[in-house]
Design an enzyme around this catalytic site. Structure first.
Site, PDB file in Angstrom:
ATOM      1  N   LYS A  31      51.306 -64.747  64.663  1.00  0.00           N
ATOM      2  CA  LYS A  31      52.088 -63.929  63.721  1.00  0.00           C
ATOM      3  C   LYS A  31      52.909 -62.883  64.456  1.00  0.00           C
ATOM      4  O   LYS A  31      53.998 -62.528  64.009  1.00  0.00           O
ATOM      5  CB  LYS A  31      51.187 -63.278  62.665  1.00  0.00           C
ATOM      6  N   LYS A  88      49.533 -77.455  61.949  1.00  0.00           N
ATOM      7  CA  LYS A  88      48.982 -77.176  60.623  1.00  0.00           C
ATOM      8  C   LYS A  88      50.093 -77.077  59.569  1.00  0.00           C
ATOM      9  O   LYS A  88      51.155 -76.523  59.858  1.00  0.00           O
ATOM     10  CB  LYS A  88      48.232 -75.833  60.705  1.00  0.00           C
ATOM     11  N   LYS A 117      52.339 -72.368  54.686  1.00  0.00           N
ATOM     12  CA  LYS A 117      53.182 -71.821  53.611  1.00  0.00           C
ATOM     13  C   LYS A 117      54.525 -71.360  54.148  1.00  0.00           C
ATOM     14  O   LYS A 117      55.519 -71.358  53.458  1.00  0.00           O
ATOM     15  CB  LYS A 117      52.547 -70.539  53.049  1.00  0.00           C
TER      16      LYS A 117
HETATM   17  P1  TYM Z   1      45.316 -68.159  53.698  1.00  0.00           P
HETATM   18  O1  TYM Z   1      45.826 -67.491  52.489  1.00  0.00           O
HETATM   19  O2  TYM Z   1      46.234 -68.327  54.859  1.00  0.00           O
HETATM   20  O3  TYM Z   1      44.749 -69.581  53.348  1.00  0.00           O
HETATM   21  C1  TYM Z   1      43.815 -69.746  52.296  1.00  0.00           C
HETATM   22  C2  TYM Z   1      42.835 -70.845  52.610  1.00  0.00           C
HETATM   23  O4  TYM Z   1      43.527 -72.072  52.858  1.00  0.00           O
HETATM   24  C3  TYM Z   1      43.100 -72.626  54.094  1.00  0.00           C
HETATM   25  N1  TYM Z   1      44.239 -73.346  54.693  1.00  0.00           N
HETATM   26  C4  TYM Z   1      44.197 -74.645  55.030  1.00  0.00           C
HETATM   27  N2  TYM Z   1      43.234 -75.570  54.953  1.00  0.00           N
HETATM   28  C5  TYM Z   1      43.520 -76.807  55.378  1.00  0.00           C
HETATM   29  N3  TYM Z   1      44.730 -77.166  55.878  1.00  0.00           N
HETATM   30  C6  TYM Z   1      45.728 -76.278  55.967  1.00  0.00           C
HETATM   31  N4  TYM Z   1      46.915 -76.634  56.434  1.00  0.00           N
HETATM   32  C7  TYM Z   1      45.483 -74.937  55.539  1.00  0.00           C
HETATM   33  N5  TYM Z   1      46.249 -73.814  55.484  1.00  0.00           N
HETATM   34  C8  TYM Z   1      45.458 -72.854  54.962  1.00  0.00           C
HETATM   35  C9  TYM Z   1      42.687 -71.429  54.931  1.00  0.00           C
HETATM   36  O5  TYM Z   1      41.805 -71.791  55.965  1.00  0.00           O
HETATM   37  C10 TYM Z   1      42.017 -70.553  53.888  1.00  0.00           C
HETATM   38  O6  TYM Z   1      40.683 -70.958  53.673  1.00  0.00           O
HETATM   39  N6  TYM Z   1      42.660 -64.470  55.724  1.00  0.00           N
HETATM   40  C11 TYM Z   1      42.630 -65.548  54.752  1.00  0.00           C
HETATM   41  C12 TYM Z   1      42.338 -65.053  53.348  1.00  0.00           C
HETATM   42  C13 TYM Z   1      41.120 -64.224  53.281  1.00  0.00           C
HETATM   43  C14 TYM Z   1      39.778 -64.701  53.307  1.00  0.00           C
HETATM   44  C15 TYM Z   1      38.969 -63.539  53.202  1.00  0.00           C
HETATM   45  C16 TYM Z   1      39.213 -65.977  53.406  1.00  0.00           C
HETATM   46  C17 TYM Z   1      41.074 -62.888  53.168  1.00  0.00           C
HETATM   47  N7  TYM Z   1      39.784 -62.453  53.118  1.00  0.00           N
HETATM   48  C18 TYM Z   1      37.582 -63.642  53.218  1.00  0.00           C
HETATM   49  C19 TYM Z   1      37.821 -66.063  53.407  1.00  0.00           C
HETATM   50  C20 TYM Z   1      37.012 -64.911  53.317  1.00  0.00           C
HETATM   51  C21 TYM Z   1      43.971 -66.225  54.748  1.00  0.00           C
HETATM   52  O7  TYM Z   1      44.968 -65.674  55.129  1.00  0.00           O
HETATM   53  O8  TYM Z   1      43.972 -67.458  54.174  1.00  0.00           O
END
Ligand code: TYM
Length: 338
Positions: free
Chosen positions: A118, A200, A203
């Site tokens: 990032k 990966k 978004k």
């Molecule tokens: P975020 O918002 O980037 O993504 C949310 C969830 O989606 C999963 N993910 C994927 N899984 C499979 N293939 C992909 N291409 C893919 N892209 C995203 C991520 O692994 C995630 O599970 N920091 C976290 C949000 C968060 C969180 C937490 C998660 C904040 N506090 C506490 C668990 C526990 C995040 O940015 O996820």
């Protein structure tokens, strides 16, 4: 509102409400939440405090937060069984983050893969929040004494640092935090880009054909899968090293159809890539249509969503403040006479 029971183990997870969610977010996280909600006492958040580590348009962030709440429910997360809430509505997250910051080393944060990624993408805004993001995530999880955290592969490193921080605090004081385990599914925990299948699906990818969004209509879904990068061979076989594009499509097909990878391979024996891509597109478009319709219906009832989020905030606060009070006592913060 869910009944807090003493017996069930606790599950915590969250998604950032920034950007449009992809099928990766769905398969890596939300889809599994639905399956796990019967077994665990679940807390599902919209992590808006994480989102502002990258510049956001305020009105868009607010709207996306509501859309995400509707999406959770549309995907099958049941607000009667789980606590659904917006992270910023529970002040304990910021409060615990501050304390945990003093148990986290700058070097550890600088080594985080996502921070490095990032930072290079947002070189003009490498703010402290971007670096501190894993500590906020640790606070999220530890506040609720979570036993398990279902996430995609990309969040594994953040889970590891959460465990390190929890152990460090527990060792210095006395057992305070549950040390959580990640739940990472064997299939679907890393959905890759349709254009660069070794990367990966994200978004924030600038190539519109790389990601399938949960909001994509049937035409967009079909077009994106039709254009998906495969290889110069012809067999539909699961081999992530030699055939990353085909393997990614097989994974997507398998999780959306509920079939194993082997069954999915069998479905396409003797068939060409054209037919294969069409079938993957169809299974995805068929799954997204009812979710989109339900999300739209829910968004028309803002009153209901607001009720869910208000109840969720107070339920989450009740659980979180217990942990925070314990932490404040342990670190020696002054306790007012009651
Ligand atoms: P975020 O918002 O980037 O993504 C949310 C969830 O989606 C999963 N993910 C994927 N899984 C499979 N293939 C992909 N291409 C893919 N892209 C995203 C991520 O692994 C995630 O599970 N920091 C976290 C949000 C968060 C969180 C937490 C998660 C904040 N506090 C506490 C668990 C526990 C995040 O940015 O996820």
């Amino acid at each position: 509102m869910q009944e807090i029971s003493q017996k069930k183990k606790v599950l915590y997870s969250a998604v950032q409400p920034s950007g449009d969610l992809t099928i990766g977010n769905y398969l890596g996280a939300i889809k599994n939440w639905v399956a796990l909600q019967e077994e665990y006492e679940c807390f599902y958040a919209m992590a808006d405090m994480h989102s502002i580590t990258v510049r956001q348009n305020p009105a868009t962030l607010r709207q996306k937060t509501l859309e995400l709440a509707a999406l959770y429910i549309a995907c099958g997360v049941n607000p009667e069984k789980c606590t659904l809430y917006v992270q910023s509505t529970v002040p304990c997250h910021a409060e615990l983050t501050w304390v945990l910051n003093t148990f986290t080393y700058v070097g550890e944060m600088e080594r985080m893969t996502q921070f490095k990624d990032k930072s290079s993408k947002h070189a003009d805004n490498i703010n402290m929040g971007l670096m501190d993001y894993p500590v906020l995530m640790a606070a999220d999880i530890l506040l609720y004494q979570a036993d398990v955290v279902p996430v995609g592969v990309d969040q594994k490193q953040h889970l590891e640092i959460t465990r390190d921080i929890a152990n460090r605090f527990n060792n210095i004081y006395s057992p305070t935090f549950k040390v959580p385990e990640p739940i990472i599914m064997k299939v679907g925990a890393k959905i890759n880009s349709l254009q660069e299948p070794e990367k990966k699906m994200s978004k924030s990818d600038t190539n519109v054909n790389a990601s399938v969004f949960l909001s994509d209509d049937r035409d967009a879904v079909m077009r994106k899968f039709k254009r998906a990068v495969t290889d110069s061979q012809t067999s539909v076989r699961f081999d992530p090293t030699q055939k990353p594009g085909v393997s990614n499509l097989l994974t997507i097909y398998s999780v959306f159809s509920g079939k194993t990878i082997e069954e999915a391979e069998r479905d396409f024996e003797g068939k060409g890539y054209g037919d294969f891509k069409l079938a993957v597109g169809e299974v995805v478009a068929d799954a997204l249509a009812p979710i989109q319709a339900e999300q739209k219906r829910l968004l028309a009832d803002k009153g209901y969503l607001n009720e869910v989020l208000t109840a969720g905030a107070s339920q989450a606060y009740r659980a979180a403040r217990k942990t925070l009070a314990k932490v404040y006592r342990k670190v020696g913060f002054y306790q007012l006479d009651k």
